[in-house]
Scaffold this motif. Structure first.
Motif, PDB file in Angstrom:
ATOM      1  N   ASN A  29       1.258  -1.178   0.360  1.00 59.92           N
ATOM      2  CA  ASN A  29       0.666   0.099   0.014  1.00 59.92           C
ATOM      3  C   ASN A  29       0.394   1.467  -0.528  1.00 59.92           C
ATOM      4  OD1 ASN A  29      -2.434  -0.908  -0.255  1.00 59.92           O
ATOM      5  ND2 ASN A  29      -2.521  -1.372   2.180  1.00 59.92           N
ATOM      6  N   TYR A  31       3.178   3.780  -1.664  1.00 57.21           N
ATOM      7  CA  TYR A  31       3.059   4.268  -3.055  1.00 57.21           C
ATOM      8  C   TYR A  31       3.754   5.789  -2.634  1.00 57.21           C
ATOM      9  CZ  TYR A  31       0.426   0.970  -5.663  1.00 57.21           C
ATOM     10  OH  TYR A  31       0.489  -0.071  -6.228  1.00 57.21           O
ATOM     11  N   LYS A  52       6.532   0.677 -10.469  1.00 54.09           N
ATOM     12  CA  LYS A  52       5.778   0.662  -9.757  1.00 54.09           C
ATOM     13  C   LYS A  52       5.083   1.413  -8.547  1.00 54.09           C
ATOM     14  CE  LYS A  52       4.559  -4.230 -12.787  1.00 54.09           C
ATOM     15  NZ  LYS A  52       4.410  -5.070 -12.620  1.00 54.09           N
ATOM     16  N   PHE A  54       6.347   4.086  -7.755  1.00 59.78           N
ATOM     17  CA  PHE A  54       6.398   5.459  -8.218  1.00 59.78           C
ATOM     18  C   PHE A  54       5.689   5.944  -9.214  1.00 59.78           C
ATOM     19  CE2 PHE A  54       9.069   9.005 -10.584  1.00 59.78           C
ATOM     20  CZ  PHE A  54       9.337   9.402  -9.495  1.00 59.78           C
ATOM     21  N   LEU A  55       4.647   6.851  -8.745  1.00 66.58           N
ATOM     22  CA  LEU A  55       3.576   7.768  -8.857  1.00 66.58           C
ATOM     23  C   LEU A  55       4.154   9.709  -9.536  1.00 66.58           C
ATOM     24  CD1 LEU A  55       0.282   6.887  -6.941  1.00 66.58           C
ATOM     25  CD2 LEU A  55       1.095   5.453  -9.375  1.00 66.58           C
ATOM     26  N   LEU A  71      -5.992   9.008  -2.912  1.00 74.85           N
ATOM     27  CA  LEU A  71      -5.701   7.543  -2.754  1.00 74.85           C
ATOM     28  C   LEU A  71      -6.085   6.780  -1.263  1.00 74.85           C
ATOM     29  CD1 LEU A  71      -2.049   8.709  -4.367  1.00 74.85           C
ATOM     30  CD2 LEU A  71      -4.353   6.866  -5.612  1.00 74.85           C
ATOM     31  N   ILE A  76      -4.400   2.934   0.300  1.00 74.45           N
ATOM     32  CA  ILE A  76      -2.932   3.390  -0.009  1.00 74.45           C
ATOM     33  C   ILE A  76      -2.568   4.168   0.608  1.00 74.45           C
ATOM     34  CG2 ILE A  76      -1.422   4.846  -1.847  1.00 74.45           C
ATOM     35  CD1 ILE A  76      -3.001   2.983  -3.749  1.00 74.45           C
TER      36      ILE A  76
END
Lengths: 317, 283
Positions: A29, A31, A52, A54-55, A71, A76
């Protein structure tokens, strides 16, 4: 006890980088949200090694903080990274309305806080972030002093269900804490015992305060140093005890003297145990871009300034 | 053109719309405070969402896989409250507590105290970003719920709306539907005289298209068109949808329609009676 300043300096950014990568690997969870400063804050390690998680949110801090709020409602735990200046001043309405008021589980890591921001100057420095964040209900405000403590406060933040602001600095600082150091929310850490005066410091200013204490001890002044990694909630008992045992307080922070640690300590002292007190911090003025040592001198937060302020407060006892 | 709604369903939705509008006028009149013009323009889309579109259940308001709705134009909260009450999230009688001390019905939506609210909003431009976060979270966690969000045309002057628009496209959020309540007025707005005011943007469809969104333009007071738009949005993949719902501020009460003066005015007793009569007559 007495804490000696180690010659070994470790970058807070490196500690952050290793720790956040580990979190993203261990917890499905967790991010990372980046305001396009990943190569400065060193969270590019996540983009490289665990992409995956990294936003990229682009150069749009307000949207980033509100997206993080959304989120959290899907389970998350978003960790948002940008400079302290942009969190505290550009996105603070989003942080208040959508994160602090509803007490959502967003972690906010402000890099490049304070004055020493790698020659970026006053637009990128954050001398008001403590004042701003600690005035928000539901907010936890933490300012670690070394790389070890960075890891410890991040571990705390991960386990805590609610908004946390972590104030970090750009450069390397002496290691003060052993690996088994146990960070506790709302608890101060006594780094030096002393009887004449107590310096209460936070973040990067703690190692400068220890340096000041060493100088003063050589001159025969017995100086206690109390590090306050948890600015909100603050350790009232430790402040009252320091006032009772030493009778004079100096606060020290790489922050404006308005609204920061000095104000937080003064609030406790005035209501509970008034004693002579002086504040070390940037004195209600704008700064500039320049080399670290010269910046500390000009803006009056060097170890010498801390030592001089201790001498000044002793005259008030 | 065949209508997607049965006559029965259409009648039900129209009745709910009238009920909601009457409750909006009643609640603002009773509280002596609140917005009225914007809520009235939003009613039909909100009714269609809760009685035709959203997968939600008032008995299980926090269900993990429920569809989400964010009212980004949070000052229209009173309209959402009336629809949630009619839907059964809380007693209709509770609307009388709106704006009073200790009420769960705050002037702007508070997600922590009222079941059925998925996000706290009020400061404009923020709700759409939170909705982007919800839709992104659904993608990351492989959930199939959809996220809906209503924004205002005045609200779209906030730069954050366009920050959100960019990121939603970047992450291909085809599980996100934003409805623009395009009532063409705001609190005061622009104009040559006090009464002739407007939101200056007249081409929202072109703007949203330029940002890469799937754009559907409808009459936001027509339940058939609203339904068709929601259905069409579900068939799009790879990008988010915006439904530009052309609406009338103050819709349903002749003297409240198309004027900024009723943005947040409280009706007198006489105006209240007149408004209820018009709404019951089903203008």
């Amino acid at each position: 006890m007495k804490t000696l300043l180690s010659d070994k300096k470790v970058s807070m950014r490196d500690a952050l980088s290793e720790t956040i990568l580990k979190f993203t690997q261990e917890d499905e969870n967790v991010y990372v949200l980046d305001g396009d400063l990943a190569t400065s804050t060193k969270i590019d390690i996540v983009a490289n090694e665990n992409p995956k998680k990294f936003l990229q949110m682009g150069i749009a801090e307000q949207n980033m903080m509100s997206v993080a709020a959304g989120l959290t409602t899907t389970g998350i735990q978003p960790w948002t990274f940008t400079f302290a200046a942009f969190l505290a001043k550009r996105a603070i309405d989003q942080i208040q309305v959508q994160i602090a008021q509803p007490k959502l589980n967003v972690k906010m890591v402000g890099g490049y806080s304070g004055l020493l921001t790698g020659l970026t100057g006053k637009t990128h420095q954050a001398l008001e972030d403590i004042a701003i964040f600690r005035s928000l209900a539901n907010m936890v405000v933490l300012a670690p002093a070394d790389a070890t403590e960075v890891k410890k406060v991040m571990e705390f933040a991960r386990s805590y269900d609610g908004p946390v602001y972590i104030r970090l600095a750009r450069d390397a600082y002496p290691i003060l804490f052993p690996n088994d150091y146990n960070f506790k929310l709302g608890k101060a850490v006594t780094l030096n015992e002393g009887t004449d005066v107590t310096i209460i410091s936070t973040g990067t200013q703690t190692s400068r305060s220890l340096e000041a204490a060493e100088k003063l001890e050589a001159e025969g002044v017995s100086v206690a140093v109390v590090h306050m990694p948890s600015i909100k909630p603050i350790d009232k008992e430790a402040i009252i005890k320091a006032a009772e045992t030493t009778g004079a307080i100096v606060t020290a922070e790489e922050h404006s003297i308005i609204g920061g640690l000095g104000s937080a300590v003064a609030e406790v002292l005035v209501e509970e145990k008034p004693v002579p007190m002086l504040r070390v911090g940037v004195k209600d003025r704008n700064s500039e871009s320049g080399p670290n040592e010269q910046m500390l001198e000009k803006y009056e937060i060097s170890p010498n300034h801390v030592a001089q302020t201790v001498k000044d407060v002793l005259k008030k006892k | 053109m065949s209508n997607l709604l049965s006559e029965e369903k259409l009648q039900l939705l129209n009745e709910k719309s009238i009920e909601s509008r009457k409750l909006v006028v009643h609640t603002v009149h009773h509280a002596g405070a609140g917005h009225i013009g914007g809520p009235m323009s939003a009613v039909d889309v909100l009714v269609n969402l809760y009685f035709n579109e959203l997968n939600v259940n008032p008995e299980d308001a926090r269900a993990e896989n429920r569809d989400r709705f964010v009212l980004s134009k949070g000052h229209s909260a009173v309209a959402l409250y009336t629809v949630l009450a009619i839907k059964g999230y809380f007693p209709i009688k509770e609307l009388d507590t709106f704006d009073s001390m200790d009420s769960r019905l705050q002037a702007h939506p508070d997600m922590n105290i009222l079941p059925g609210l998925d996000m706290s909003t009020g400061s404009l431009g923020q709700g759409i970003s939170a909705a982007v976060g919800m839709a992104l979270g659904a993608k990351l966690k492989n959930k199939d719920f959809r996220t809906y969000c209503m924004i205002g045309d005045g609200e779209s002057q906030e730069g954050q709306v366009w920050e959100a628009a960019d990121v939603a496209v970047k992450y291909g959020l085809d599980n996100l539907v934003v409805i623009l309540d395009n009532n063409k007025l705001q609190q005061f707005g622009w104009g040559e005289s006090f009464d002739e005011r407007e939101v200056p943007v007249t081409n929202p469809c072109e703007r949203w298209q330029a940002f890469g969104w799937n754009v559907i333009e409808i009459d936001g007071h027509n339940h058939n068109e609203i339904t068709k738009a929601f259905n069409a949005a579900r068939t799009v993949s790879g990008k988010p949808t915006i439904i530009v719902a052309n609406t009338v501020k103050g819709k349903g009460v002749s003297f409240m329609e198309n004027t900024h003066r009723w943005h947040s005015r409280v009706p007198t007793d006489e105006e209240f009676d007149h408004a209820v009569q018009e709404l019951e007559a089903g203008v």
